[in-house]
Design a protein around this motif. Structure first.
Motif, short mmCIF file in Angstrom:
data_model
loop_
_atom_site.label_atom_id
_atom_site.label_comp_id
_atom_site.label_asym_id
_atom_site.label_seq_id
_atom_site.Cartn_x
_atom_site.Cartn_y
_atom_site.Cartn_z
N HIS A 327 0.84 -1.20 0.00
CA HIS A 327 0.00 0.00 0.00
C HIS A 327 0.88 1.24 0.00
O HIS A 327 2.09 1.18 0.23
CB HIS A 327 -0.97 -0.01 1.20
CG HIS A 327 -0.28 -0.04 2.54
ND1 HIS A 327 0.23 1.10 3.14
CD2 HIS A 327 0.02 -1.07 3.37
CE1 HIS A 327 0.79 0.77 4.29
NE2 HIS A 327 0.69 -0.54 4.46
N LYS A 328 0.24 2.38 -0.27
CA LYS A 328 0.97 3.66 -0.37
C LYS A 328 1.26 4.23 1.01
O LYS A 328 0.45 4.11 1.91
CB LYS A 328 0.10 4.69 -1.09
CG LYS A 328 0.05 4.55 -2.57
CD LYS A 328 -0.75 5.70 -3.19
CE LYS A 328 -2.24 5.54 -2.97
NZ LYS A 328 -2.82 4.43 -3.72
N PHE A 329 2.41 4.87 1.12
CA PHE A 329 2.72 5.61 2.35
C PHE A 329 3.36 6.96 2.00
O PHE A 329 3.92 7.62 2.84
CB PHE A 329 3.66 4.78 3.25
CG PHE A 329 4.86 4.23 2.52
CD1 PHE A 329 5.99 5.00 2.34
CD2 PHE A 329 4.84 2.94 1.99
CE1 PHE A 329 7.09 4.51 1.66
CE2 PHE A 329 5.95 2.45 1.30
CZ PHE A 329 7.07 3.23 1.14
N TRP A 330 3.31 7.34 0.74
CA TRP A 330 3.87 8.59 0.27
C TRP A 330 2.73 9.49 -0.18
O TRP A 330 1.65 9.01 -0.53
CB TRP A 330 4.85 8.34 -0.89
CG TRP A 330 4.25 7.51 -2.00
CD1 TRP A 330 3.55 7.96 -3.08
CD2 TRP A 330 4.30 6.07 -2.12
NE1 TRP A 330 3.15 6.90 -3.86
CE2 TRP A 330 3.60 5.73 -3.32
CE3 TRP A 330 4.86 5.04 -1.37
CZ2 TRP A 330 3.46 4.41 -3.75
CZ3 TRP A 330 4.72 3.74 -1.81
CH2 TRP A 330 4.03 3.42 -2.99
N PRO A 331 2.95 10.83 -0.17
CA PRO A 331 1.89 11.75 -0.60
C PRO A 331 1.57 11.56 -2.09
O PRO A 331 2.48 11.28 -2.87
CB PRO A 331 2.48 13.14 -0.36
CG PRO A 331 3.77 12.95 0.35
CD PRO A 331 4.17 11.53 0.24
N THR A 332 0.32 11.70 -2.46
CA THR A 332 -0.04 11.50 -3.86
C THR A 332 -0.86 12.65 -4.44
O THR A 332 -1.37 12.54 -5.54
CB THR A 332 -0.85 10.20 -4.04
OG1 THR A 332 -1.95 10.23 -3.14
CG2 THR A 332 0.01 8.98 -3.79
N GLY A 333 -0.96 13.73 -3.71
CA GLY A 333 -1.74 14.86 -4.24
C GLY A 333 -1.04 15.51 -5.43
O GLY A 333 -0.01 15.04 -5.89
N PRO A 334 -1.61 16.61 -5.94
CA PRO A 334 -0.99 17.32 -7.07
C PRO A 334 0.42 17.81 -6.70
O PRO A 334 0.64 18.28 -5.58
CB PRO A 334 -1.93 18.50 -7.35
CG PRO A 334 -2.98 18.49 -6.30
CD PRO A 334 -2.87 17.23 -5.49
N GLY A 335 1.35 17.68 -7.64
CA GLY A 335 2.70 18.21 -7.44
C GLY A 335 3.57 17.39 -6.51
O GLY A 335 4.59 17.88 -6.01
N THR A 336 3.21 16.15 -6.25
CA THR A 336 4.02 15.34 -5.33
C THR A 336 4.75 14.20 -6.03
O THR A 336 5.46 13.43 -5.39
CB THR A 336 3.12 14.69 -4.25
OG1 THR A 336 2.17 13.85 -4.93
CG2 THR A 336 2.39 15.72 -3.43
#
Ligand SMILES: Cc1cc2nc3c(=O)[nH]c(=O)nc-3n(C[C@H](O)[C@H](O)[C@H](O)COP(=O)(O)OP(=O)(O)OC[C@H]3O[C@@H](n4cnc5c(N)ncnc54)[C@H](O)[C@@H]3O)c2cc1C
Ligand SMILES: *[C@@H]1O[C@H](CO)[C@@H](O)[C@H](O)[C@H]1NC(C)=O
Ligand SMILES: *[C@@H]1O[C@H](CO)[C@@H](O)[C@H](O)[C@H]1NC(C)=O
Length: 485
Positions: A327-336
């Motif tokens: 699973h993800k643990f890093w930011p995934t919003g715009p510009g990331t």
């Protein structure tokens, strides 16, 4: 009587030996009839060269490719149910000059996603964890841009005197400018501006010949990331489809060229499986790394000017390590999507990208390493690499992150058909030497990204060079205007 018996037995033996000998020699004679041109390698340059020959009416060609596929360093690998580009992944658009690869991508309706590198001031992590304040990263990015401008200016000056060979490394230019990146933050920014493009450290890169970055200036800074199950290599297949029929005997896969003999009369090419091919010309598209290795022996040995030109140029290595998580643990919003890790050791797991835009829900990250780090990592086990990458990720995201499900570590440097990823122009290697690198030796012509003065290291360089070297051969064949050293 006994004596005679022995004699006739000996005669019989001799006769059968003779028959065998004849059979062997007729097998050699049964080699395919000579062609006009043998193209060695079916990467983008070799395929573009072969199509150019075909379109000019030179259809008796043979393409010998060592691997089971065409495309060479355009190469996809199935990983965690998705298609990862272990070779080239971006083609460039939006610049003042037309990029023919954009046309090919359009006619294939190739699926891509633009990569946004524009938000690094919010995405740069310290060695021991935590983000740098935005203003600090902005200052470092500004200083990096000024250094780049200094290098471009210096290059203009160095290039303005056509009779001078004076050159300096990128690091040498920084010394001149009295601005040498020293902190982990300055180093990672500098890594992004140089190593991330050249695949080698700034000590090993020519200011005169690598600034400005012609690919980006001419074809643009839109980084089109290929996210298509057909892969970037479908561009090579697309070109091939326009002149090769299905199962066309002129394309021979799994043919590893080991020897090229040449004379005024033409070339004889021998492959690892014992096949022999003859032609008037050879166009050799194997990488510089291959030319620097012993894979292909040339008879006679190339003249000294050619051997020096080959051995003095640089084959660099660029490695994208793909890591799949539960699973993800890093930011995934715009510009990331792209983030930096700043470490005191230059180039230590420095540039990361998530693939959430390209493959939503895939939970894949990839980190890029280059140069000495690539070679070090190729030599160690994937388990060791996974452990190092996890240590870095824990610094950035804390200790509670999950173990990866899988890791993919490409080994371009180890692979005997590539011996690296693409070339870099070393400091003080002159334009004249580069012409020696490009120049044919008798009927043996050279093509590939390493022969493109402007776009070396890029797929466009391979594509344009293939067309150019085929045109050189066409001129020589048809009009007897032959390029010589
Ligand atoms: C990791 C990586 C990332 C890259 N990223 C980008 C990018 O994002 N954008 C971009 O534009 N470019 C990128 N590039 C560069 C680009 O991929 C290359 O410039 C281009 O694909 C090279 O094409 P070529 O035809 O010159 O060589 P190759 O693709 O190497 O073709 C040569 C062919 O010769 C074959 N061969 C070698 N030896 C023999 C032999 N003895 N007998 C028969 N055949 C032989 C090889 O198998 C190969 O198929 C990247 C490259 C790598 C490796
Ligand atoms: C580069 O050259 C331009 C134009 O001559 C000049 O304005 C600028 O200050 C120079 N930059 C550096 C960093 O040398
Ligand atoms: C930059 O990143 C920040 C923080 O992740 C985000 O809020 C912002 O929208 C991004 N800006 C751009 C231009 O992508």
């Amino acid at each position: 009587m006994l004596r005679n018996m022995h004699l006739s037995a000996a005669m019989k033996l001799l006769l059968s030996l003779l028959v065998l000998l004849l059979a062997v020699s007729s097998a050699t004679v049964a080699a395919p009839p000579p062609s006009s041109v043998i193209v060695v390698g079916a990467g983008l340059s070799g395929i573009a060269a072969a199509k150019t020959l075909h379109d000019a009416g030179i259809k008796d060609i043979v393409i010998l490719e060592a691997t089971p596929k065409i495309g060479g360093r355009l190469s996809k690998v199935a990983f965690a149910g998705k298609t990862m580009e272990v070779g080239a992944c971006w083609y460039f658009g939006g610049g003042p000059q037309h990029n023919p690869l954009v046309d090919i991508a359009n006619s294939l309706k190739l699926n891509t996603y633009p990569t946004n590198f524009g938000n690094l001031s919010s995405n740069t992590y310290k060695q021991q964890g935590g983000l740098y304040p935005k203003a600090e990263v902005d200052a470092a990015l500004g200083a990096g841009a000024a250094r780049a401008q200094f290098c471009t200016n210096l290059s203009t000056t160095l290039n303005s005197n056509p009779r001078s060979d004076q050159d300096v490394s990128v690091m040498g230019a920084y010394l001149l400018y009295k601005q040498v990146p020293a902190t982990p933050l300055e180093m990672v920014v500098d890594y992004f501006n140089n190593d991330y493009i050249d695949a080698q450290a700034p000590q090993l890169t020519s200011v005169k010949h690598k600034y400005p970055r012609h690919e980006l200036v001419d074809h643009g800074v839109n980084f089109n990331y290929v996210k298509d199950p057909r892969g970037f290599e479908s561009m090579a297949y697309h070109i091939a489809d326009q002149f090769l029929k299905k199962g066309d005997p002129r394309l021979k896969l799994n043919k590893v060229v080991r020897e090229i003999s040449y004379s005024k009369k033409g070339v004889t090419v021998k492959t690892e499986d014992g096949s022999v091919f003859e032609a008037k010309f050879a166009i050799l598209s194997a990488s510089l790394g291959v030319l620097q290795s012993n894979l292909i022996s040339f008879k006679p040995e190339f003249p000294m000017w050619k051997r020096v030109a080959i051995s003095d140029f640089s084959m660099a290595t660029y490695t994208k390590i793909f890591i799949k998580f539960p699973h993800k643990f890093w930011p995934t919003g715009p510009g990331t999507e792209v983030f930096f890790y700043a470490h005191q050791h230059h180039g230590y797991y420095p540039i990361w990208k998530h693939l959430e835009n390209e493959y939503p829900g895939s939970n894949i990250l990839f980190v890029t390493v280059t140069g000495d780090e690539s070679i070090r990592i190729e030599k160690q086990s994937d388990e060791a690499t996974k452990a190092e990458a996890m240590e870095v990720l824990k610094k950035m995201f804390g200790n509670n992150i999950p173990n990866p499900d899988a890791i993919l570590v490409p080994r371009w440097w180890t692979n005997r058909f590539f011996k690296g990823s693409y070339v870099n122009w070393p400091p003080r290697y002159s334009h004249e030497q580069f012409q020696h690198l490009q120049a044919p030796v008798g009927p043996v012509y050279f093509t590939g990204e390493h022969t493109s003065e402007k776009y070396m290291g890029f797929a466009t360089g391979a594509y344009f060079s293939g067309i150019e070297s085929a045109n050189d051969v066409i001129k020589c064949l048809n009009r007897k205007i032959c390029r010589a050293h």
